[in-house]
Design an enzyme around this catalytic site. Structure first.
Site: not given
Length: 262
Positions: A68, A137, A139, A144
């Site tokens: 990314d 979380d 990801h 996300e």
């Protein structure tokens, strides 16, 4: 099911990753490595660099694709992922920077940058080993919670939690943290031949438990690893602490055939 390996510390995890890459390079000097940023992979890169230097290995043919990049940061910005990958991977390993690619976060090319990146990966023959971290979380990359499990490389709006977590790289100034990133999609990640996910610390325990032992769900993006035919999850004791089947994972790893690699 992914292979779960519980280790004492990040150094042990890094050595397991390094050994896997070294065995790959013995067979394929022009291997394609999937590269991640963040703190989780750093020891893995350090151990790999040590082996490369000790064996005087030529890495000039090895290709790399980063997961990314922030949208709107110049590639020369010290916190761009282009700069980070250069510092932590390209230079220590002696890779050819022209063969290491990062998604293009420039505003003028965003409309087609994701499709362009996926095409480049496909034309390279695909990623051989993709290293991954995981967010609290769940990801992976910047996918996300709620991200499509079939997604390709595209633009994502970062959650406030992710931005807060990454503020430490921007002098703890949240205003400096970009709001968007371009990331390999979950579908893109799943096309890699071997996935190696690293997780350390208590704050990753819930995400690991949901991703390994829960249902496959876009709201725990790393749970998509359950769909992959060759995934390895390397965790320390803290990150493994909420796994219900932990004793079996230990037993399976301790009793695997000697010829079987990760």
């Amino acid at each position: 099911m992914a292979e779960i390996i519980v280790v004492a510390n990040e150094d042990e995890a890094g050595e397991i990753y390094a050994q896997a890459v070294m065995k790959l390079l013995e067979k394929k000097p022009n291997a394609v490595l999937g590269l991640a940023t963040g703190s989780s992979p750093l020891k893995a890169y350090e151990h790999l660099a040590q082996h490369v230097h000790d064996k005087h290995l030529d890495m000039s043919q090895v290709r790399g694709f980063a997961l990314d990049e922030y949208v709107g940061l110049e590639p020369t910005h010290p916190q761009s992922y282009r700069s980070t990958i250069t510092r932590t991977v390209v230079e220590p390993l002696g890779m050819n920077p022209d063969l290491v690619h990062v998604p293009n976060g420039a505003a003028e090319t965003l409309a087609h940058a994701g499709a362009d990146y996926d095409r480049m990966i496909e034309e390279s023959g695909g990623v051989d080993i993709q290293i991954l971290g995981i967010g609290a979380d769940g990801h992976i990359g910047f996918n996300e919670p709620g991200s499509s499990l079939a997604s390709g490389t595209r633009i994502k709006t970062l959650t406030q939690q992710t931005r807060s977590d990454n503020a430490r790289f921007f002098d703890d100034d949240l205003d400096q943290v970009p709001r968007h990133a371009i990331t390999q999609g979950i579908g893109t990640i799943l096309r890699a031949k071997h996935l190696i996910l690293l997780a350390f610390g208590d704050n990753k325990a819930e995400a690991i438990a949901h991703s390994i032992e829960g249902g496959v769900s876009s709201f725990w993006p790393a749970s998509a690893l359950q769909l992959h035919s060759h995934a390895t999850v390397i965790v320390d004791e803290a990150a493994a602490s909420k796994l219900h089947n932990l004793n079996y994972y230990r037993w399976a790893y301790e009793n695997k055939p000697e010829w079987q690699e990760i």
